[in-house]
Scaffold this motif. Structure first.
Motif, PDB file in Angstrom:
ATOM      1  N   THR A 152      42.226  35.179  25.632  1.00  0.00           N
ATOM      2  CA  THR A 152      43.013  36.390  25.420  1.00  0.00           C
ATOM      3  C   THR A 152      43.121  37.160  26.734  1.00  0.00           C
ATOM      4  OG1 THR A 152      41.102  37.776  24.877  1.00  0.00           O
ATOM      5  CG2 THR A 152      42.165  36.597  23.043  1.00  0.00           C
ATOM      6  N   GLN A 153      44.051  38.085  26.784  1.00  0.00           N
ATOM      7  CA  GLN A 153      44.188  38.945  27.955  1.00  0.00           C
ATOM      8  C   GLN A 153      42.964  39.842  28.108  1.00  0.00           C
ATOM      9  OE1 GLN A 153      47.909  40.788  26.962  1.00  0.00           O
ATOM     10  NE2 GLN A 153      49.143  39.156  27.871  1.00  0.00           N
ATOM     11  N   SER A 154      42.349  40.208  27.000  1.00  0.00           N
ATOM     12  CA  SER A 154      41.146  41.024  27.047  1.00  0.00           C
ATOM     13  C   SER A 154      40.021  40.290  27.764  1.00  0.00           C
ATOM     14  CB  SER A 154      40.707  41.394  25.622  1.00  0.00           C
ATOM     15  OG  SER A 154      39.491  42.108  25.634  1.00  0.00           O
ATOM     16  N   ALA A 155      39.904  38.987  27.529  1.00  0.00           N
ATOM     17  CA  ALA A 155      38.873  38.190  28.201  1.00  0.00           C
ATOM     18  C   ALA A 155      39.107  38.172  29.705  1.00  0.00           C
ATOM     19  CB  ALA A 155      38.873  36.769  27.645  1.00  0.00           C
ATOM     20  N   GLU A 156      40.364  38.118  30.111  1.00  0.00           N
ATOM     21  CA  GLU A 156      40.686  38.181  31.538  1.00  0.00           C
ATOM     22  C   GLU A 156      40.266  39.527  32.123  1.00  0.00           C
ATOM     23  OE1 GLU A 156      44.811  37.501  32.147  1.00  0.00           O
ATOM     24  OE2 GLU A 156      44.825  35.545  31.162  1.00  0.00           O
ATOM     25  N   ARG A 157      40.578  40.598  31.433  1.00  0.00           N
ATOM     26  CA  ARG A 157      40.259  41.936  31.933  1.00  0.00           C
ATOM     27  C   ARG A 157      38.757  42.110  32.157  1.00  0.00           C
ATOM     28  NH1 ARG A 157      44.494  43.545  28.353  1.00  0.00           N
ATOM     29  NH2 ARG A 157      42.993  44.067  26.704  1.00  0.00           N
ATOM     30  N   ASP A 158      37.960  41.494  31.304  1.00  0.00           N
ATOM     31  CA  ASP A 158      36.508  41.591  31.457  1.00  0.00           C
ATOM     32  C   ASP A 158      36.059  41.056  32.819  1.00  0.00           C
ATOM     33  OD1 ASP A 158      36.168  42.719  28.961  1.00  0.00           O
ATOM     34  OD2 ASP A 158      35.751  40.811  27.963  1.00  0.00           O
ATOM     35  N   VAL A 159      36.705  39.996  33.272  1.00  0.00           N
ATOM     36  CA  VAL A 159      36.365  39.407  34.573  1.00  0.00           C
ATOM     37  C   VAL A 159      36.640  40.397  35.695  1.00  0.00           C
ATOM     38  CG1 VAL A 159      37.013  37.627  36.262  1.00  0.00           C
ATOM     39  CG2 VAL A 159      36.721  37.024  33.836  1.00  0.00           C
ATOM     40  N   TYR A 160      37.816  41.010  35.673  1.00  0.00           N
ATOM     41  CA  TYR A 160      38.181  41.972  36.722  1.00  0.00           C
ATOM     42  C   TYR A 160      37.238  43.181  36.705  1.00  0.00           C
ATOM     43  CZ  TYR A 160      42.481  39.258  37.119  1.00  0.00           C
ATOM     44  OH  TYR A 160      43.386  38.247  37.309  1.00  0.00           O
ATOM     45  N   LYS A 161      36.944  43.673  35.515  1.00  0.00           N
ATOM     46  CA  LYS A 161      36.058  44.833  35.401  1.00  0.00           C
ATOM     47  C   LYS A 161      34.689  44.535  36.000  1.00  0.00           C
ATOM     48  CE  LYS A 161      38.089  46.732  31.132  1.00  0.00           C
ATOM     49  NZ  LYS A 161      37.849  46.940  29.677  1.00  0.00           N
ATOM     50  N   PHE A 162      34.177  43.344  35.713  1.00  0.00           N
ATOM     51  CA  PHE A 162      32.852  43.015  36.212  1.00  0.00           C
ATOM     52  C   PHE A 162      32.840  42.892  37.737  1.00  0.00           C
ATOM     53  CE2 PHE A 162      29.856  39.731  37.655  1.00  0.00           C
ATOM     54  CZ  PHE A 162      28.673  40.409  37.379  1.00  0.00           C
ATOM     55  N   ILE A 163      33.795  42.188  38.301  1.00  0.00           N
ATOM     56  CA  ILE A 163      33.814  42.014  39.758  1.00  0.00           C
ATOM     57  C   ILE A 163      33.998  43.361  40.450  1.00  0.00           C
ATOM     58  CG2 ILE A 163      35.023  40.937  41.707  1.00  0.00           C
ATOM     59  CD1 ILE A 163      35.693  38.591  39.884  1.00  0.00           C
ATOM     60  N   ARG A 164      34.833  44.227  39.897  1.00  0.00           N
ATOM     61  CA  ARG A 164      34.998  45.566  40.485  1.00  0.00           C
ATOM     62  C   ARG A 164      33.692  46.359  40.394  1.00  0.00           C
ATOM     63  NH1 ARG A 164      39.650  46.079  36.957  1.00  0.00           N
ATOM     64  NH2 ARG A 164      41.476  45.100  37.927  1.00  0.00           N
TER      65      ARG A 164
END
Length: 368
Positions: free
Chosen positions: A50-62
């Motif tokens: 899902t797009q939500s799963a993708e967003r989790d990756v960006y949030k964590f790296i940031r």
């Protein structure tokens, strides 16, 4: 000694693979740390269903960049989102969304273990950090090609772990104090291993495990088509050794939507199987995966699913808003179209979860 931090997103299969990466890393001389701030190497095991799963990756790296000097760290993105990016050449899009000028290494699913151990020959773990029950991966890959699903494109290599290796792994985990074993995989109902001329399916494997190892068995997500008479006979015979929770990939309970999704069952067929589970296991806990907001899901079709859930008094629903995925049949047909009221449908399901007792039943099932 390099310090390694592993962050996992997504399914139980990912969690198993992260555990294996940790064990391989320790053997290769890494020191595992629980705080990413002190790590020299960060591995992000990702999901992209899902797009939500993708967003989790960006949030964590940031977050890592905000809390520490990320420019001094080696950052690797592995798992399905890395595979998705590589297959669709989405590198520019990734860095644009990340908005941090760092170098990220993308490792596809085929090579995920080589980033810590180039000599890994088999998937076999001996512990499960931070858990009282252990996951054992028995299978990988899917060829169902449901119209909305990107997984068959990202995990296209259909593989079943040899029966002997599965049992050896579980025996070792039992010796190490794990009394409950969760069988995981991309599609565990498609387990198939030929040993001495006999083709062992999921039920055969489970039977061998329960006959040879003193553990309680838990099945991860099951496809309705794989819940059959042979499976019912298994759980009837070994009901004292099987944890009474079954998670079913329902996705919808409207027959038209199921057909659009390329799901190979009807709502009635799924209902009949759930009723049999309830008969075998009085007090059984049933949870389901559900996708709402599929492009052709009208309010009436959504209500068919809602009524199905209420009628069967399911225990909780793992709900996803429909996410367009590049390469899927749904994306080719509908592009990025999603019904305008998808979020309100998700909220309606979440509210229903409160009524069904989601929090209570998840505690019983140790769902974290």
């Amino acid at each position: 000694m390099k310090k390694l931090f592993v962050r996992t997103f997504g399914c139980k299969t990912n969690q198993y693979e992260s555990q294996l990466i940790k064990e391989l890393a320790v053997k290769s001389g890494y020191l595992l740390v629980e705080d990413y701030k002190s790590a020299d190497v960060i591995i992000v095991n990702s999901c992209c269903v899902t797009q939500s799963a993708e967003r989790d990756v960006y949030k964590f790296i940031r977050r890592v960049a905000r809390d520490s000097d990320i420019f001094k760290k080696r950052t690797l993105l592995i798992g399905c989102y890395a595979e998705y990016i590589k297959q669709n050449s989405l590198y520019s899009d990734f860095y644009l969304r990340l908005a941090i000028p760092i170098n990220v290494e993308f490792v596809d699913n085929k090579n995920k273990y080589t980033c810590v151990d180039s000599s890994c020959q088999k998937e076999y773990i001996s512990s499960f950090f931070g858990h009282t029950r252990a996951y054992v991966k028995i299978q990988d890959g899917c060829n169902n090609f449901c119209s909305y699903c990107i997984v068959p494109f990202l995990r296209s290599n259909i593989y079943s772990k040899p029966k002997k290796l599965v049992i050896d792994e579980i025996e070792n985990l039992r010796k190490n104090g794990f009394n409950e074993i969760v069988l995981v995989g991309t599609n565990i109902g498609k387990y198939s291993d030929v040993t001495n001329g006999h083709n062992y399916d999921l039920v055969d494997l489970a039977t061998e495990i329960l006959q040879n190892v003193d553990v309680k068995l838990i099945f991860s997500s099951l496809e309705p088509v794989d819940i059959n008479d042979k499976f019912f006979s298994l759980i009837e015979k070994y009901k004292d050794k099987i944890f009474p929770h079954f998670h079913i990939s329902l996705q919808s309970a409207d027959d038209y939507i199921l057909e659009c999704m390329n799901r190979k069952y009807t709502a009635q067929e799924c209902k009949d199987k759930i009723m049999i589970l309830k008969k075998i296991f009085p007090g059984v806990i049933i949870s389901v995966d559900l996708i709402v907001g599929y492009p052709e899901e009208t309010k009436e079709r959504f209500n068919n699913t809602l009524n199905f859930i209420k009628t069967l008094n399911l225990n909780w629903i793992h709900v996803f808003p429909y996410s367009p995925r590049i390469g899927t049949l749904s994306y080719k047909k509908y592009k990025n179209f999603v019904p305008y009221d998808t979020k309100s449908r998700v909220r309606e399901i979440l509210q229903l979860n409160c009524v069904l007792g989601e929090k209570y039943y998840k505690q019983i099932c140790k769902v974290i």
